[in-house]
Design a protein around this motif. Structure first.
Motif, PDB file in Angstrom:
ATOM      1  N   GLU A  64      11.887  10.692   0.190  1.00 43.29           N
ATOM      2  CA  GLU A  64      13.186   9.895   0.263  1.00 43.29           C
ATOM      3  C   GLU A  64      12.842   8.419  -0.354  1.00 43.29           C
ATOM      4  N   ASP A  65      11.559   8.034  -0.483  1.00 42.84           N
ATOM      5  CA  ASP A  65      11.386   6.884  -1.347  1.00 42.84           C
ATOM      6  C   ASP A  65      11.340   7.107  -2.764  1.00 42.84           C
ATOM      7  N   LEU A  66      10.770   8.005  -3.231  1.00 40.89           N
ATOM      8  CA  LEU A  66      10.993   8.425  -4.582  1.00 40.89           C
ATOM      9  C   LEU A  66      12.598   8.644  -4.981  1.00 40.89           C
ATOM     10  N   VAL A  67      13.341   9.173  -4.177  1.00 43.77           N
ATOM     11  CA  VAL A  67      14.836   9.215  -4.238  1.00 43.77           C
ATOM     12  C   VAL A  67      15.410   7.784  -4.429  1.00 43.77           C
ATOM     13  N   ASN A  68      15.068   7.130  -3.286  1.00 42.28           N
ATOM     14  CA  ASN A  68      15.732   5.867  -3.302  1.00 42.28           C
ATOM     15  C   ASN A  68      15.390   4.844  -4.466  1.00 42.28           C
ATOM     16  N   GLN A  69      14.188   5.006  -5.131  1.00 44.99           N
ATOM     17  CA  GLN A  69      13.901   4.243  -6.373  1.00 44.99           C
ATOM     18  C   GLN A  69      14.708   4.744  -7.630  1.00 44.99           C
ATOM     19  N   LYS A  70      14.733   6.019  -7.892  1.00 48.58           N
ATOM     20  CA  LYS A  70      15.549   6.515  -8.850  1.00 48.58           C
ATOM     21  C   LYS A  70      17.169   6.252  -8.576  1.00 48.58           C
ATOM     22  N   VAL A  71      17.635   6.098  -7.141  1.00 48.71           N
ATOM     23  CA  VAL A  71      18.852   5.623  -7.037  1.00 48.71           C
ATOM     24  C   VAL A  71      19.127   4.269  -7.528  1.00 48.71           C
ATOM     25  N   ILE A  72      18.177   3.374  -7.096  1.00 50.78           N
ATOM     26  CA  ILE A  72      18.125   2.024  -7.480  1.00 50.78           C
ATOM     27  C   ILE A  72      18.123   1.724  -8.933  1.00 50.78           C
ATOM     28  N   GLU A  73      17.276   2.581  -9.744  1.00 54.92           N
ATOM     29  CA  GLU A  73      17.421   2.316 -11.214  1.00 54.92           C
ATOM     30  C   GLU A  73      18.586   2.919 -11.656  1.00 54.92           C
ATOM     31  N   LEU A  74      19.159   3.723 -11.535  1.00 51.60           N
ATOM     32  CA  LEU A  74      20.478   4.372 -11.806  1.00 51.60           C
ATOM     33  C   LEU A  74      21.695   3.415 -11.362  1.00 51.60           C
ATOM     34  N   ALA A  75      21.493   2.981 -10.388  1.00 55.96           N
ATOM     35  CA  ALA A  75      22.770   2.033  -9.868  1.00 55.96           C
ATOM     36  C   ALA A  75      22.693   0.636 -10.635  1.00 55.96           C
ATOM     37  N   ILE A  98       4.748 -18.179   2.488  1.00 52.92           N
ATOM     38  CA  ILE A  98       5.195 -18.312   3.733  1.00 52.92           C
ATOM     39  C   ILE A  98       5.040 -17.013   4.773  1.00 52.92           C
ATOM     40  N   TYR A  99       4.662 -15.995   4.296  1.00 56.02           N
ATOM     41  CA  TYR A  99       4.397 -14.851   5.121  1.00 56.02           C
ATOM     42  C   TYR A  99       2.917 -14.320   4.845  1.00 56.02           C
ATOM     43  N   GLY A 100       1.932 -15.078   4.669  1.00 54.56           N
ATOM     44  CA  GLY A 100       0.796 -14.587   4.300  1.00 54.56           C
ATOM     45  C   GLY A 100      -0.098 -13.547   4.884  1.00 54.56           C
ATOM     46  N   PRO A 101      -0.032 -13.604   6.560  1.00 54.10           N
ATOM     47  CA  PRO A 101      -0.762 -12.549   7.193  1.00 54.10           C
ATOM     48  C   PRO A 101       0.015 -11.106   6.873  1.00 54.10           C
ATOM     49  N   TYR A 102       1.057 -11.014   6.354  1.00 54.32           N
ATOM     50  CA  TYR A 102       1.719  -9.716   5.907  1.00 54.32           C
ATOM     51  C   TYR A 102       1.310  -9.113   4.870  1.00 54.32           C
ATOM     52  N   TYR A 103       0.634 -10.292   4.072  1.00 52.49           N
ATOM     53  CA  TYR A 103       0.344  -9.842   2.756  1.00 52.49           C
ATOM     54  C   TYR A 103      -1.349  -9.486   2.641  1.00 52.49           C
ATOM     55  N   GLN A 104      -1.978  -9.456   3.823  1.00 53.47           N
ATOM     56  CA  GLN A 104      -3.318  -9.158   3.796  1.00 53.47           C
ATOM     57  C   GLN A 104      -3.727  -8.157   3.121  1.00 53.47           C
ATOM     58  N   ASN A 105      -4.881  -8.052   2.451  1.00 57.02           N
ATOM     59  CA  ASN A 105      -5.528  -6.550   1.813  1.00 57.02           C
ATOM     60  C   ASN A 105      -4.622  -6.070   0.926  1.00 57.02           C
ATOM     61  N   GLN A 106      -3.551  -6.772   0.546  1.00 55.38           N
ATOM     62  CA  GLN A 106      -2.400  -6.040  -0.418  1.00 55.38           C
ATOM     63  C   GLN A 106      -2.844  -6.549  -1.804  1.00 55.38           C
ATOM     64  N   SER A 107      -3.736  -7.604  -2.236  1.00 55.73           N
ATOM     65  CA  SER A 107      -3.750  -8.223  -3.313  1.00 55.73           C
ATOM     66  C   SER A 107      -4.715  -7.302  -4.380  1.00 55.73           C
ATOM     67  N   ILE A 108      -5.259  -6.345  -3.784  1.00 55.36           N
ATOM     68  CA  ILE A 108      -5.964  -5.459  -4.849  1.00 55.36           C
ATOM     69  C   ILE A 108      -5.036  -4.601  -5.632  1.00 55.36           C
ATOM     70  N   ASP A 109      -3.569  -4.426  -5.226  1.00 51.46           N
ATOM     71  CA  ASP A 109      -2.830  -3.779  -6.014  1.00 51.46           C
ATOM     72  C   ASP A 109      -1.395  -4.603  -6.071  1.00 51.46           C
ATOM     73  N   GLU A 110      -1.573  -5.826  -6.600  1.00 49.64           N
ATOM     74  CA  GLU A 110      -0.494  -6.675  -6.814  1.00 49.64           C
ATOM     75  C   GLU A 110       0.565  -6.078  -7.578  1.00 49.64           C
ATOM     76  N   GLU A 111       0.401  -5.336  -8.757  1.00 48.92           N
ATOM     77  CA  GLU A 111       1.444  -4.744  -9.553  1.00 48.92           C
ATOM     78  C   GLU A 111       2.388  -3.963  -8.543  1.00 48.92           C
ATOM     79  N   ARG A 112       1.785  -2.956  -7.656  1.00 50.84           N
ATOM     80  CA  ARG A 112       2.530  -2.262  -6.901  1.00 50.84           C
ATOM     81  C   ARG A 112       3.443  -2.982  -6.114  1.00 50.84           C
ATOM     82  N   TRP A 113       2.945  -4.077  -5.503  1.00 52.01           N
ATOM     83  CA  TRP A 113       3.797  -4.887  -4.554  1.00 52.01           C
ATOM     84  C   TRP A 113       5.066  -5.538  -5.458  1.00 52.01           C
ATOM     85  N   LYS A 114       4.420  -5.822  -6.603  1.00 50.66           N
ATOM     86  CA  LYS A 114       5.781  -6.408  -7.517  1.00 50.66           C
ATOM     87  C   LYS A 114       6.787  -5.377  -7.782  1.00 50.66           C
ATOM     88  N   GLU A 115       6.390  -4.250  -8.126  1.00 48.96           N
ATOM     89  CA  GLU A 115       7.337  -2.952  -8.104  1.00 48.96           C
ATOM     90  C   GLU A 115       8.314  -2.920  -6.880  1.00 48.96           C
TER      91      GLU A 115
END
Length: 293
Positions: A64-75, A98-115
């Motif tokens: 469903e996540d992969l489908v949603n990404q494709k739907v967004i791209e096409l729309a 602002i919401y630093g605690p929710y960002y914990q341990n995610q900076s190792i793959d920041e490009e994925r977060w940006k996407e």
């Protein structure tokens, strides 16, 4: 939909993507269905059993996540919606600080977060593209929430807290010998909360009442990737690792006008952030249901 809720949604999407990566790496790494991936006593677990369990547990969410990404791209292409790199970086910075605690341990793959942030912002734009908000209402919101758009200087840090100076010096020695800071934090730190996160405290700023001015004086001496000398604190001694430093920024009305419009529009619509309204429009056919058209 608040910024905090947005951040939680993005975190959930990242989790699904990580599961996706594990699944496809597993498919590539092991060539035969009956190949053993683990042994437990005299019993074995095959690649086929492993992948089947991943699909049973997470298959629908991943697809469903992969489908949603494709739907967004096409729309997005259909409606000609654009998102500049500058706007993306602005959103990322505000979410981090602002919401630093929710960002914990995610900076190792920041490009994925940006996407994922980009997909979420595109979806917000799609859902609110026909909603009109007056200039007066936009400016009123900005003035009433101006503090939210003033980002203080912030630091992404990890810490190791030990009871004695001797223990702290031993930690420093092991770091110099090449030991991993996160692993040492989990093994040695007496601060249970941060130890469980590999020492990661997320993003902190000087207005955070948990930390003393002296604490930030030590951080300001560091460059990203450096750790501090042991400092005496109430619990014992602390060693701090600086991951990233973000300069303070006061965003003008013009810079955050689009963000405010989306925020107000979503609140007025009172609806969940979902791609489902576009499934029929784009035309989706997938494993778990009939064709959406």
């Amino acid at each position: 939909m608040t910024r905090k809720q947005l951040w939680i949604i993005i975190a959930a999407l990242i989790l699904v993507n990580c599961i996706t990566i594990v699944f496809f790496i597993a498919k590539d790494k092991f060539g035969k269905a009956d190949e053993t991936v683990a042994t437990v006593g005299k019993e074995t677990i095959t690649r086929q059993e492993w992948l089947k369990e991943i699909e049973v547990r997470y298959g629908r969410e991943v697809l469903e996540d992969l489908v949603n990404q494709k739907v967004i791209e096409l729309a997005v292409d259909k409606y000609g919606i654009k998102m500049s790199d500058k706007k993306l970086e602005q959103e990322l910075t505000m979410l981090k600080t602002i919401y630093g605690p929710y960002y914990q341990n995610q900076s190792i793959d920041e490009e994925r977060w940006k996407e994922q942030i980009k997909y979420t912002l595109f979806l917000e734009e799609l859902l609110t593209k026909d909603v009109k908000v007056s200039e007066k209402e936009l400016k009123k919101y900005y003035l009433e929430n101006k503090r939210r758009f003033n980002i203080p200087p912030s630091y992404h840090i990890s810490q190791i807290i030990v009871k004695t100076k001797k223990e702290a010096e031993q930690v420093i020695k092991e770091l110099k010998d090449g030991s991993n800071f996160s692993v040492l934090a989990m093994e040695r730190s007496i601060d249970e909360f941060s130890a469980n996160q590999g020492g990661d405290l997320g993003y902190v700023s000087k207005d955070d009442e948990r930390f003393s001015p002296a604490f930030f004086l030590e951080i300001e001496k560091l460059k990203p990737g450096q750790w501090s000398k042991p400092s005496k604190i109430e619990q014992g001694y602390v060693i701090v690792l600086l991951h990233e430093r973000i300069k303070g920024k006061k965003y003008s009305y013009k810079e955050v006008k689009d963000q405010i419009r989306r925020q107000i529009a979503l609140e007025q619509m009172d609806m969940p952030i979902s791609t489902k309204p576009f499934w029929k429009e784009i035309g989706v056919e997938w494993f778990y249901g009939k064709k959406e058209k």
